[in-house]
Design an enzyme around this catalytic site. Sequence first.
Site, short mmCIF file in Angstrom:
data_model
loop_
_atom_site.label_atom_id
_atom_site.label_comp_id
_atom_site.label_asym_id
_atom_site.label_seq_id
_atom_site.Cartn_x
_atom_site.Cartn_y
_atom_site.Cartn_z
N ALA A 75 23.90 -9.35 -7.37
CA ALA A 75 24.13 -9.98 -6.45
C ALA A 75 25.00 -10.76 -6.20
CB ALA A 75 24.13 -11.04 -8.45
N GLN A 76 24.69 -11.74 -5.13
CA GLN A 76 26.23 -12.05 -3.84
C GLN A 76 27.07 -13.17 -4.14
OE1 GLN A 76 24.92 -11.18 -0.32
NE2 GLN A 76 23.84 -8.97 -0.60
N GLY A 77 25.77 -14.13 -4.87
CA GLY A 77 25.88 -15.68 -4.79
C GLY A 77 27.47 -16.14 -5.30
N GLU B 173 25.03 -23.41 -2.32
CA GLU B 173 23.24 -23.31 -1.89
C GLU B 173 22.56 -24.50 -1.88
OE1 GLU B 173 23.58 -19.24 -3.14
OE2 GLU B 173 24.17 -19.65 -5.13
N HIS C 291 13.31 -14.34 -1.20
CA HIS C 291 14.81 -15.51 -0.17
C HIS C 291 14.96 -15.28 1.15
CE1 HIS C 291 19.38 -15.29 0.50
NE2 HIS C 291 19.58 -15.14 -1.02
N ARG D 119 14.95 -23.78 -1.78
CA ARG D 119 14.11 -22.01 -0.99
C ARG D 119 12.89 -21.58 -0.46
NH1 ARG D 119 17.48 -16.73 -4.25
NH2 ARG D 119 20.01 -18.10 -3.80
N HIS E 91 12.58 -11.64 -4.30
CA HIS E 91 13.91 -11.64 -4.55
C HIS E 91 13.71 -12.20 -6.03
CE1 HIS E 91 18.03 -12.23 -4.27
NE2 HIS E 91 18.03 -14.07 -4.95
N ARG F 198 13.29 -21.48 -8.47
CA ARG F 198 15.51 -21.53 -9.32
C ARG F 198 15.72 -21.95 -7.77
NH1 ARG F 198 18.80 -17.02 -9.54
NH2 ARG F 198 17.73 -16.41 -7.38
N SER G 28 20.07 -17.89 -12.31
CA SER G 28 19.82 -16.95 -13.13
C SER G 28 21.02 -16.11 -13.30
CB SER G 28 18.92 -16.14 -12.24
OG SER G 28 19.66 -15.97 -11.11
N LEU G 29 21.32 -16.03 -13.13
CA LEU G 29 22.62 -15.08 -14.55
C LEU G 29 23.38 -16.44 -15.12
CD1 LEU G 29 25.01 -13.81 -11.12
CD2 LEU G 29 23.74 -12.81 -12.86
P1 FAD Z 1 18.87 -6.86 -14.46
O1 FAD Z 1 19.96 -6.97 -14.78
O2 FAD Z 1 17.99 -6.77 -13.66
O3 FAD Z 1 18.73 -5.11 -15.95
C1 FAD Z 1 17.44 -5.10 -16.07
C2 FAD Z 1 17.66 -3.69 -16.87
O4 FAD Z 1 16.51 -2.82 -16.82
C3 FAD Z 1 18.23 -2.69 -15.86
O5 FAD Z 1 19.11 -2.13 -16.62
C4 FAD Z 1 16.77 -1.46 -16.06
O6 FAD Z 1 17.74 -0.20 -15.55
C5 FAD Z 1 16.59 -2.06 -17.57
N1 FAD Z 1 15.51 -1.72 -17.65
C6 FAD Z 1 13.71 -1.74 -16.87
N2 FAD Z 1 13.02 -1.43 -17.49
C7 FAD Z 1 13.29 -0.14 -18.12
C8 FAD Z 1 13.11 0.43 -19.10
N3 FAD Z 1 11.32 0.77 -19.21
N4 FAD Z 1 13.48 1.56 -19.67
C9 FAD Z 1 14.77 1.19 -20.07
N5 FAD Z 1 15.59 0.11 -19.27
C10 FAD Z 1 15.01 -0.46 -18.50
N6 FAD Z 1 21.62 -14.91 -9.36
C11 FAD Z 1 22.27 -15.41 -9.76
O7 FAD Z 1 22.57 -16.49 -10.27
N7 FAD Z 1 23.27 -15.18 -8.46
C12 FAD Z 1 23.61 -14.67 -7.44
O8 FAD Z 1 24.17 -14.56 -6.84
C13 FAD Z 1 22.32 -13.87 -7.53
N8 FAD Z 1 22.17 -12.97 -6.07
C14 FAD Z 1 21.14 -12.12 -6.49
C15 FAD Z 1 20.83 -10.88 -5.00
C16 FAD Z 1 20.10 -9.66 -4.93
C17 FAD Z 1 20.11 -9.01 -4.57
C18 FAD Z 1 19.43 -10.24 -6.30
C19 FAD Z 1 18.96 -8.46 -6.21
C20 FAD Z 1 19.49 -10.98 -7.38
C21 FAD Z 1 20.15 -11.71 -7.22
N9 FAD Z 1 20.25 -12.32 -8.48
C22 FAD Z 1 21.23 -13.59 -8.41
C23 FAD Z 1 19.19 -12.88 -9.67
C24 FAD Z 1 19.94 -12.27 -10.77
O9 FAD Z 1 20.89 -10.95 -9.97
C25 FAD Z 1 18.93 -11.39 -11.87
O10 FAD Z 1 18.23 -12.52 -11.95
C26 FAD Z 1 19.33 -11.32 -12.95
O11 FAD Z 1 21.30 -10.25 -12.52
C27 FAD Z 1 19.04 -10.84 -13.80
O12 FAD Z 1 19.48 -10.50 -15.13
P2 FAD Z 1 18.85 -9.32 -15.79
O13 FAD Z 1 19.72 -8.79 -17.30
O14 FAD Z 1 17.48 -10.18 -16.64
O15 FAD Z 1 18.38 -8.30 -15.59
C1 SIN Z 2 22.59 -15.15 -3.18
O1 SIN Z 2 23.44 -14.84 -3.11
O2 SIN Z 2 21.97 -15.81 -1.99
C2 SIN Z 2 20.86 -15.05 -4.31
C3 SIN Z 2 21.73 -16.61 -4.67
C4 SIN Z 2 20.23 -16.10 -6.19
O3 SIN Z 2 19.48 -15.65 -6.07
O4 SIN Z 2 20.95 -16.82 -6.91
#
Ligand code: FAD
Ligand code: SIN
Length: 521
Positions: free
Chosen positions: A45-47, A112, A229, A277, A338, A373, A378-379
Site C-alpha cells: 500500500a502506498q497512498g 485522493e 487502478h 477512480r 487493483h 471504493r 480499504s486499509l
Molecule cells: P492482504 O494484506 O492481502 O493479506 C492477505 C494474506 O493472506 C497474505 O498474508 C497472504 O499470503 C495470505 N493468504 C492468502 N491465501 C492464503 C492461503 N491459501 N493460505 C494461507 N495464507 C493465505 N488500500 C488503502 O487503503 N490504501 C492504500 O494506499 C492502498 N494501496 C495499495 C497499493 C497496492 C499496490 C495494492 C496492491 C493495494 C493497495 N491498497 C490500498 C489495498 C489494500 O492494500 C488491501 O486491500 C489491504 O491491504 C488488504 O488487506 P488484507 O489483510 O485483507 O489482505
Molecule cells: C494509491 O496509492 O493510489 C492506492 C490507494 C488505494 O488503492 O487505496
Amino acid sequence: MRIETDFLVVGSGMAGLWFAYRISNHGRVLVLTKKDDSESNTNYAQGGIAAALGSDDSPQQHLEDTVKAGYGLCDPQAVQVMVGEGPALVRELQKLEIEFSTEGGHLELGIEGGHTRHRVAHVADTTGQAVEWGLINAVRSAPNVALYEHHFVIDLLTDESGRCRGVLSFDNESGKFAEIHARVVMLATGGLCGVYEHTTNPPIATGDGVAMAWRAGAQVADLEFIQFHPTSLFGLKIDGRAFLISEMVRGEGGILRTPDGERFMSRYHPDEEMAPRSVVARAIYNELRTRRLDYVLLDLSSIPSKRILERFPMIADTCKRFGLDITREPVPVVPAAHYSVGGVKTDLWGRTSIPCLYTAGECAHTGVHGANRLASNSLLEALVFADRAAQAASKEEARLPSLDKINPFERQLRSIEDPSLLNSLVSSLKQTMWRFAGIVRSAKEMERGRARLAELSRELEALYPARIFSPGIKQLRNMLIVGDLILRSALARKESRGLHYVEEYPDTLPEAVHTVLSPKD
Ligand code: FAD
Ligand code: SIN
C-alpha cells in the site's frame, strides 16, 4: 498431523494481523500465511489510510464522500461504523511505532480522488510496509500468538451442523498436511486481482479465501466490482506485479496527458485527475483504444523536484532503477486490476453465513465500498472490521470442537506439478479475465469468458484429477472458481454502475441491489 488452537487466522495482512493482535488476550492464536510473513497486499500500500483526523474534517463528511463514491450501493450502517470507529483505531496504530508522516507536529494528511478533505494518513509512499512491519512486531511479541509462514491453507473444515471447525493446511517446507481445529476461524486472505493479467497485486492475491468459503457453502457478494487502478507503470512487472504509481501523485498535482501533450481528463469529468477512480480508469482505457496508444503520460512537472523526492521516495527510486527520472520526465502509465470490492458476505461484526467462520479485509464484503471504493478506505475497512470481528469472536463458545463430528474431507495426494503446463493454464486464465471481465465489458463476451474458463477447468482436471494436490494446482483451482464467480456476478448485473460498465446496459437502474451468490442456489 493434528493441531488445536482457539483462534485460527488465515493470512498475515492488515486484517489477519490486527485480528490476531486484538484477540490474543482471549486464548491461543495461530496465524497461517502462505509465503513470508510480510507478503501481502497490505505490504505494497502506498497512498495511506483514510480517516477523519483533520481539524476541518468529520466522520459525517467522510461518510458523505464514501457514499457518493459508491454509486448508491454502499451499506450506510457499515459506512457509519467504519468512519466512526476508524479515527481512534488509526491512533492506536500510531502506538505500534508506525511513524506516520507529520508536518509541523501534526499528521500530514494527503488527498485522493473523491475525498473532499485531506484525510489520508501515510508513511511517505510506503505506508503498507510500515503498517505490515508494525503489526508483525506486535503480533510476534504477543505471548499467545504463533505465526507459521509458508503454510498454505487448502480448505475449511466444517461439522455436521455446518459450523466451521478449522482448516486443512499444507506446510510447504516440511511437505506435510495438517488438520487444525479451532473454536473460530478468521479468513483474512486478501484480494483476488491475481486472476487478471495486469495487476498491481502481488502473486499471493489469488482469491483463495473466497474459493474455500464458497466450497464450504458461504455466500459471496458483489464480485463483479473490480477496481482498476488508473496508473500503473507501463511495460514493467516487478516480481509479477505491475508497479503502482500512487493516486497521491495526482493528489499532489500530477496531470494526465496523451503522449502528444493533451490534458484529456477535462473531457470526462469536472474533477479531472481527481475524478472517481472508475471514471479515470475508463477515460484512460478510452484514450488508449480510440487513439491506439500503448500508454498515457503522468506529468509531474508542476510538483517541485524536492517535494517529489520527499513525498514519493520509493516511487522515485524504483523508477530510477528502471532508467526513469520522475523529477524530469513524465511517467508512462496504464490501468491495472487493483482491488476487489466484493467478497465473502459478512455482517457488521465479521460473521459470515457459516457459524464460527469470520472474515475481514479485502476477502470480505461488508458493503462499505458500494460499487466503487474510495481510495485509501480499504486499509481502514480491514482495520475496523477485523477489530469488530475480534470483539465478536472473543464471545464465541469456549469449547473446542469435538473431533468425531467433523465432516470427512477428501484425502489429498501430493504431487509435483509440471511448472510449464501449470503456468500456461494460469496465463490463459489471466488473459481470459483481462479480455472478458475488464474495464469495459460486454454480456456476449462475458459468456465467452465463462466458456473459456470451463474449458481450462476441464484441461486442469484431465491433467490433475481432484484429489491430486500441490499448492500451485490448488491455487489455480481457486483462481478458476473466483474467475467464474466474477463473471457470473457481472452477468447477473444488467446495468452499468460504478466499476461495472457493460456495453449492452450503459444505464444505471433506479434500484440499487447487491449481487449475492450462494453455492446452495
Ligand atoms: P492482504 O494484506 O492481502 O493479506 C492477505 C494474506 O493472506 C497474505 O498474508 C497472504 O499470503 C495470505 N493468504 C492468502 N491465501 C492464503 C492461503 N491459501 N493460505 C494461507 N495464507 C493465505 N488500500 C488503502 O487503503 N490504501 C492504500 O494506499 C492502498 N494501496 C495499495 C497499493 C497496492 C499496490 C495494492 C496492491 C493495494 C493497495 N491498497 C490500498 C489495498 C489494500 O492494500 C488491501 O486491500 C489491504 O491491504 C488488504 O488487506 P488484507 O489483510 O485483507 O489482505
Ligand atoms: C494509491 O496509492 O493510489 C492506492 C490507494 C488505494 O488503492 O487505496
